[in-house]
Scaffold this motif. Structure first.
Motif: not given
Length: 185
Positions: A36, A48, A73, A99
């Protein structure tokens, strides 16, 4: 993108669920390892999982331009630590886009933390006394002024206090400011 608690209720095709129950039903292959963004120690990798939520006719219309998403997450080292998000993204957005946007929240949170630290609000406990809102507003205004002054002077110039600018000059009469013609710019 909105971080939500695990008790957040979500409407899906199967009914109304808590977000943590909905994510716990996800198969193992629904989890992808994605970064991310870059952190202090390199890419911030997490597992994710994401899912599009059903269209709500009265809200989205016949041809929706945006879709609602559920995003989770999970820490790679501690898989029992899961953060949950709700997102509202343009049609055609991918989980990787979500993300990336979730990762950009860290920069915003770091900015708020820096502002709180510089203005003395980092250890400040909320009190509901009459001047509390004025105090916080003035502290944030001071931070905005400091940030603007830092940008204006650039990286090499140093801040000169008004007293330093007047060194070597005669002091103004008490209660009077120096005239603009005598004040260094």
């Amino acid at each position: 993108m909105l971080a939500v608690p695990k008790s957040q209720q979500v409407k899906s095709l199967a009914g109304i669920w808590r977000i943590d129950q909905l994510i716990s039903e996800a198969p193992d292959d629904a989890w992808q390892q994605l970064s991310c963004g870059d952190g202090a120690k390199g890419p911030r990798l997490f597992d994710w999982a994401s899912a599009k939520l059903p269209v709500i006719d009265f809200f989205d219309g016949d041809e929706p331009t945006h879709r609602r998403w559920v995003l989770a997450r999970r820490s790679i080292k501690r898989p029992d630590e899961i953060a949950y998000y709700l997102a509202y993204a343009p049609t055609g957005s991918t989980p990787a886009d979500l993300v990336r946007i979730a990762g950009s929240r860290w920069a915003i949170e770091e900015c708020f933390q820096a502002a709180k630290n510089e203005c003395g609000l980092d250890e400040y406990e909320v009190r509901r006394y009459p001047g509390w809102y004025r105090h916080v507003t003035l502290a944030m205004l001071a931070h905005a002024f400091l940030a603007a002054a830092a940008v204006e002077r650039g990286p090499k110039k140093r801040f000169r206090s008004p007293r330093a600018a007047l060194r070597g000059r005669s002091a103004p009469a008490p209660g009077h400011l120096p005239s603009p013609a005598n004040t260094p710019t």
